[in-house]
Enzyme design. Structure first.
Site, PDB file in Angstrom:
ATOM      1  N   GLU A  68      33.245  36.085  35.758  1.00 44.10           N
ATOM      2  CA  GLU A  68      33.830  36.529  36.939  1.00 44.10           C
ATOM      3  C   GLU A  68      35.092  35.408  37.094  1.00 44.10           C
ATOM      4  O   GLU A  68      35.428  34.601  36.444  1.00 44.10           O
ATOM      5  CB  GLU A  68      32.726  35.837  38.080  1.00 44.10           C
ATOM      6  CG  GLU A  68      31.868  36.643  38.789  1.00 44.10           C
ATOM      7  CD  GLU A  68      32.840  37.759  40.026  1.00 44.10           C
ATOM      8  OE1 GLU A  68      33.861  37.662  39.751  1.00 44.10           O
ATOM      9  OE2 GLU A  68      32.097  37.798  40.945  1.00 44.10           O
ATOM     10  N   ASP A  69      35.761  36.096  38.132  1.00 43.59           N
ATOM     11  CA  ASP A  69      37.258  35.438  38.080  1.00 43.59           C
ATOM     12  C   ASP A  69      37.014  34.297  39.151  1.00 43.59           C
ATOM     13  O   ASP A  69      37.501  33.221  39.004  1.00 43.59           O
ATOM     14  CB  ASP A  69      38.277  36.668  38.827  1.00 43.59           C
ATOM     15  CG  ASP A  69      37.722  37.397  40.199  1.00 43.59           C
ATOM     16  OD1 ASP A  69      36.398  36.915  40.528  1.00 43.59           O
ATOM     17  OD2 ASP A  69      38.578  37.866  40.802  1.00 43.59           O
ATOM     18  N   ASP A 123      32.781  32.530  45.075  1.00 45.42           N
ATOM     19  CA  ASP A 123      32.875  32.140  46.239  1.00 45.42           C
ATOM     20  C   ASP A 123      31.414  32.008  46.979  1.00 45.42           C
ATOM     21  O   ASP A 123      31.025  30.826  46.935  1.00 45.42           O
ATOM     22  CB  ASP A 123      33.752  33.210  46.922  1.00 45.42           C
ATOM     23  CG  ASP A 123      34.239  33.035  48.559  1.00 45.42           C
ATOM     24  OD1 ASP A 123      34.477  31.742  48.791  1.00 45.42           O
ATOM     25  OD2 ASP A 123      34.290  34.085  49.231  1.00 45.42           O
ATOM     26  N   PHE A 144      41.930  30.428  50.390  1.00 42.68           N
ATOM     27  CA  PHE A 144      42.211  31.562  49.608  1.00 42.68           C
ATOM     28  C   PHE A 144      43.112  31.494  48.645  1.00 42.68           C
ATOM     29  O   PHE A 144      44.114  31.039  48.803  1.00 42.68           O
ATOM     30  CB  PHE A 144      42.463  33.054  50.687  1.00 42.68           C
ATOM     31  CG  PHE A 144      42.296  34.328  50.259  1.00 42.68           C
ATOM     32  CD1 PHE A 144      41.111  35.007  50.287  1.00 42.68           C
ATOM     33  CD2 PHE A 144      43.638  34.888  49.569  1.00 42.68           C
ATOM     34  CE1 PHE A 144      40.985  36.317  49.708  1.00 42.68           C
ATOM     35  CE2 PHE A 144      43.699  36.302  49.231  1.00 42.68           C
ATOM     36  CZ  PHE A 144      42.091  36.962  49.015  1.00 42.68           C
ATOM     37  N   VAL A 145      42.848  32.183  47.411  1.00 40.33           N
ATOM     38  CA  VAL A 145      43.786  32.281  46.297  1.00 40.33           C
ATOM     39  C   VAL A 145      44.133  33.496  45.659  1.00 40.33           C
ATOM     40  O   VAL A 145      43.637  34.274  46.055  1.00 40.33           O
ATOM     41  CB  VAL A 145      43.293  31.135  45.390  1.00 40.33           C
ATOM     42  CG1 VAL A 145      43.319  29.789  45.587  1.00 40.33           C
ATOM     43  CG2 VAL A 145      41.784  31.784  44.756  1.00 40.33           C
ATOM     44  N   ASP A 167      43.514  39.190  43.865  1.00 44.41           N
ATOM     45  CA  ASP A 167      44.385  39.813  44.592  1.00 44.41           C
ATOM     46  C   ASP A 167      44.284  39.448  46.162  1.00 44.41           C
ATOM     47  O   ASP A 167      43.201  38.847  46.591  1.00 44.41           O
ATOM     48  CB  ASP A 167      44.203  41.526  44.566  1.00 44.41           C
ATOM     49  CG  ASP A 167      42.606  41.849  45.113  1.00 44.41           C
ATOM     50  OD1 ASP A 167      41.780  41.174  44.889  1.00 44.41           O
ATOM     51  OD2 ASP A 167      42.846  42.598  46.041  1.00 44.41           O
ATOM     52  N   ARG A 186      47.763  40.219  41.519  1.00 40.81           N
ATOM     53  CA  ARG A 186      46.779  40.328  40.353  1.00 40.81           C
ATOM     54  C   ARG A 186      47.523  39.941  39.124  1.00 40.81           C
ATOM     55  O   ARG A 186      47.203  39.413  38.086  1.00 40.81           O
ATOM     56  CB  ARG A 186      46.041  41.630  40.283  1.00 40.81           C
ATOM     57  CG  ARG A 186      44.813  41.895  41.131  1.00 40.81           C
ATOM     58  CD  ARG A 186      43.963  42.805  40.467  1.00 40.81           C
ATOM     59  NE  ARG A 186      43.301  43.552  41.503  1.00 40.81           N
ATOM     60  CZ  ARG A 186      41.940  43.005  42.137  1.00 40.81           C
ATOM     61  NH1 ARG A 186      41.458  41.870  41.727  1.00 40.81           N
ATOM     62  NH2 ARG A 186      41.412  43.782  42.868  1.00 40.81           N
TER      63      ARG A 186
END
Ligand code: IMP
Length: 177
Positions: free
Chosen positions: A98-99, A102, A151-152, A158, A164
């Protein structure tokens, strides 16, 4: 830096990301030296991380991509959309890439699906994790960076489709700063 109407500032630079991924790769290599892992990379966000991580792992591996999404703009919808059908996982050692984890909703649903297929083991590798936002119990074996609930974008992540391609990771500047 401005993306859409939001202002971001640099948060983790590409060199720091690179070194951390090297460490994660070495760790995975050691842990899986005697078993060939099957990586499942969750698109879109994890394509950059997956490409860099896998090239730091020098043992035989397989990679499979799946497209899931739970975000609408900057908000987690709590719902996971996408085709979760994957090949036969019975007896395999799975590492999900996963990126960012959250709320954990995406992985919570996806792991349930994977476990129905009786893999031998399942581990998670995520570049980023926001521990304060987590809503599901998840065991995260390989985590690049724990970050605050802000948020990043960049390095695969994105905001409404943009950002991205950025080499570094940027964090949203709070409106009151
Ligand atoms: P979760 O299901 O809430 O854990 O969210 C996972 C997905 O939401 C990630 O794979 C990202 O695509 C997206 N996401 C969560 N936080 C961020 C963020 O700060 N920036 C960009 N995308 C994010």
């Amino acid at each position: 830096m401005q993306i859409h109407d939001k202002t971001f500032s640099i948060y983790i630079n590409s060199k720091t990301i690179k070194y951390r991924i090297k460490d994660l790769g070495r760790e995975i290599e050691e842990d899986y030296r005697t078993r060939k892992p099957l990586f499942i990379s969750i698109l879109n966000g994890s394509f950059v991380f997956a490409a860099d991580l896998l090239r730091e792992i020098n043992i035989p591996v397989e990679i499979f991509f799946i497209k899931l999404s739970s975000y609408d703009g900057m908000v987690s919808t709590g719902e996971v959309k996408g085709d979760m059908e994957i090949g036969n996982l019975e007896g395999r050692h799975i590492i999900v890439i996963e990126d960012i984890v959250d709320t954990g909703t995406t992985l919570h649903h996806f792991l349930k699906k994977i476990k129905e297929q009786n893999p031998k083991s399942v581990a998670i590798a995520t570049l980023l994790h926001k521990p304060e936002a987590l809503k599901h119990k998840l065991s995260l074996k390989y985590v690049g960076f724990n970050i605050p609930d802000k948020f990043v974008v960049g390095y695969g992540l994105d905001i409404d489709g943009e950002g991205r391609n950025l080499k570094d990771i940027y964090q949203l500047k709070s409106e009151v700063e």
